[in-house]
Design an enzyme around this catalytic site. Structure first.
Site, PDB file in Angstrom:
ATOM      1  N   LYS A  41     -13.603  -3.286   7.505  1.00  0.00           N
ATOM      2  CA  LYS A  41     -13.360  -3.380   6.055  1.00  0.00           C
ATOM      3  C   LYS A  41     -12.058  -2.664   5.750  1.00  0.00           C
ATOM      4  O   LYS A  41     -12.020  -1.457   5.580  1.00  0.00           O
ATOM      5  CB  LYS A  41     -14.503  -2.770   5.252  1.00  0.00           C
ATOM      6  CG  LYS A  41     -14.294  -2.872   3.735  1.00  0.00           C
ATOM      7  CD  LYS A  41     -15.384  -2.172   2.977  1.00  0.00           C
ATOM      8  CE  LYS A  41     -15.076  -2.215   1.480  1.00  0.00           C
ATOM      9  NZ  LYS A  41     -13.869  -1.461   1.119  1.00  0.00           N
ATOM     10  N   ASP A 100      -3.867   6.228  16.205  1.00  0.00           N
ATOM     11  CA  ASP A 100      -2.448   5.855  16.227  1.00  0.00           C
ATOM     12  C   ASP A 100      -1.551   7.038  16.566  1.00  0.00           C
ATOM     13  O   ASP A 100      -0.493   6.868  17.189  1.00  0.00           O
ATOM     14  CB  ASP A 100      -2.038   5.281  14.869  1.00  0.00           C
ATOM     15  CG  ASP A 100      -2.386   3.803  14.740  1.00  0.00           C
ATOM     16  OD1 ASP A 100      -3.029   3.270  15.659  1.00  0.00           O
ATOM     17  OD2 ASP A 100      -2.027   3.192  13.718  1.00  0.00           O
ATOM     18  N   SER A 118     -14.544   1.151   6.386  1.00  0.00           N
ATOM     19  CA  SER A 118     -13.714   1.543   5.260  1.00  0.00           C
ATOM     20  C   SER A 118     -13.060   2.913   5.477  1.00  0.00           C
ATOM     21  O   SER A 118     -12.214   3.064   6.344  1.00  0.00           O
ATOM     22  CB  SER A 118     -14.555   1.520   3.975  1.00  0.00           C
ATOM     23  OG  SER A 118     -13.751   1.633   2.830  1.00  0.00           O
TER      24      SER A 118
END
Length: 451
Positions: free
Chosen positions: A322, A308, A297
């Site tokens: 999640k 990224d 999460s």
């Protein structure tokens, strides 16, 4: 996000008024179907009231209906009664006396999500994926999660015995633990070999501020900047979204951190660096993020954002997967609904739901003697889990047909060398080879306009 009960009452009234003048044949047909289902529900309700072996009060039936309705959606939507509400408060703000376990209920059995670091449960060797079948010799399988949690909590200094069933082990494990006061420390730090190690255990109300304090503490302890930082997100089950954004912002100078996308395009929200913390407080120094199947999460938001933007190397094992956002809607002073309202996406547009964050460098925890035999559980293993819209192929993500000679050493031989955490050891060795003058590339994207 929390919305008051009056908000929903007002919304329901406005919605009902808006539907009247624009009703169509298709809508009327849908309403007729809904009314038929409600008739079926009332038939069941009346049958239980009239024929069940014991008298059942309306509150029990209504609460059971609400729990069942939400449980039918996904594993993370639920009805929160007063006890559940208090447990949620403890998870984000408070302390308690107990064992330091995060648990869930699976088919009537209490399953360990993760033990909290430096607690009786962690020191006793309880692991993610273990099942607790007995507390003080009493079978708890088939009971409620609240009942199991209540039995495991107790006065500081008192003893409790647990029977653990661990997949891959032939016999149950019997443990006796001493309860202690569990003081939540969302962030801990230390310096090893001139490298700052920041261990983030949970995303509670102070995690962002505590992370910044950890950076300052490391600098002060060394008298200068470290060679780099290792951000340990292993077994961090998540927490508050805004704290995940704040931690990511601490290490990013610019660019998007995460977007959350609801049912409609208008529900999309994007969060950017420098909205909370100005600049990169790590000043471009190398960063390694450690992940494992317990990284979930909010932790995956941080790992995905830094990965990224090429701001960090993600190392370890694939995360839990999640990728959904839960909102808390108040029903009364001490009851609420926790509802999945959006999926979150990393800056490159990836949804980690089911698939998780795949590490740049896969490093197994070979210092754990059970790592080969103990099954790994992730979001995709949960019943009624939210499906990834991109259709992630789990088999492709987990397939690894080649043996890496770097990871062939046994747990016993590592222990003789004084290595009890191979993943952290490997990260320290890697950071040491990177060198103190190397800088990780920050995201080249232009600074977004403030919204």
């Amino acid at each position: 996000m929390r919305r008051s009960r009056s908000f929903f009452q007002a919304t329901a009234i406005v919605g009902a008024m808006a539907l009247v003048p624009v009703a169509t044949g298709a809508m009327a047909q849908a309403d007729a179907g809904s009314f038929r289902e409600l008739d079926n529900f009332m038939d069941v309700y009346n049958r239980v009231k009239a024929s069940y072996v014991d008298k059942v009060d309306d509150k029990t039936l209504m609460e059971g209906a609400m729990r069942g309705m939400l449980a039918a959606l996904d594993p993370h939507s639920s009805y929160l009664d007063a006890k559940d509400f208090e447990n949620l408060r403890i998870a984000t703000t408070g302390n308690y006396s107990g064992l330091g376990l995060s648990v869930t209920l699976e088919d009537g059995a209490v399953k360990v999500i993760t033990p909290t670091e430096d607690t009786p449960a962690a020191r006793a060797g309880i692991k993610s994926g273990d099942y607790i079948t007995h507390v003080d010799g009493k079978l708890i399988v088939g009971g409620t999660l609240d009942e199991a949690v209540a039995q495991m909590r107790g006065p500081t200094g008192s003893k409790v015995s647990l029977t653990i069933v661990r997949p891959g082990r032939d016999k149950p494990i019997e443990l006796t633990l001493v309860r202690s006061t569990i003081v939540q420390k969302p962030v801990k730090w230390e310096v090893k070999d001139g490298i700052g190690v920041i261990n983030i255990n949970t995303f509670s109300e102070t995690t962002g501020a505590d992370t910044r304090a950890a950076i300052a503490g490391i600098d002060k302890a060394l008298g200068h900047k470290p060679k780099g930082y290792i951000i340990d997100l292993r077994d961090n089950g998540g927490g508050l979204l805004n704290q995940a954004i704040e931690v990511s912002d601490t290490f990013l100078a610019r660019g998007e951190i995460v977007s959350q996308r609801g049912r409609d395009k208008a529900d999309t929200e994007r969060y950017f660096a420098e909205e909370m913390v100005p600049g990169d407080l790590a000043q471009g120094l190398p960063i390694i993020v450690l992940t494992n199947p317990g990284t979930a999460s909010a932790s995956e938001i941080v790992a995905g954002a830094l990965q990224d933007h090429h701001r960090a190397i993600v190392m370890g094992e694939r995360s839990f997967g999640k990728g959904s956002v839960q909102s808390i809607f108040d029903l009364s002073k001490n009851t609420a609904v926790r509802l999945t309202t959006a999926r979150y996406h990393t800056p490159s547009g990836r949804s980690v739901q089911e698939g998780g964050i795949d590490p740049d460098l896969k490093v197994p925890q070979i210092s754990d003697p059970d790592y080969k035999s103990r099954p790994v559980y992730r979001e995709a293993d949960l019943r009624r889990h939210l499906v990834n819209e991109a259709g992630v192929d789990d088999k492709t993500l987990t397939e690894d047909t080649k043996d890496d000679p770097r990871f062939a050493e046994s747990a016993e031989s590592l222990k003789k060398r004084g290595i009890d955490d191979f993943q952290l050891y490997y990260a320290l060795q890697t950071m040491g080879r990177v060198g103190p003058t190397t800088r990780m590339a920050a995201a080249p994207a232009a600074k977004p306009a403030k919204r």
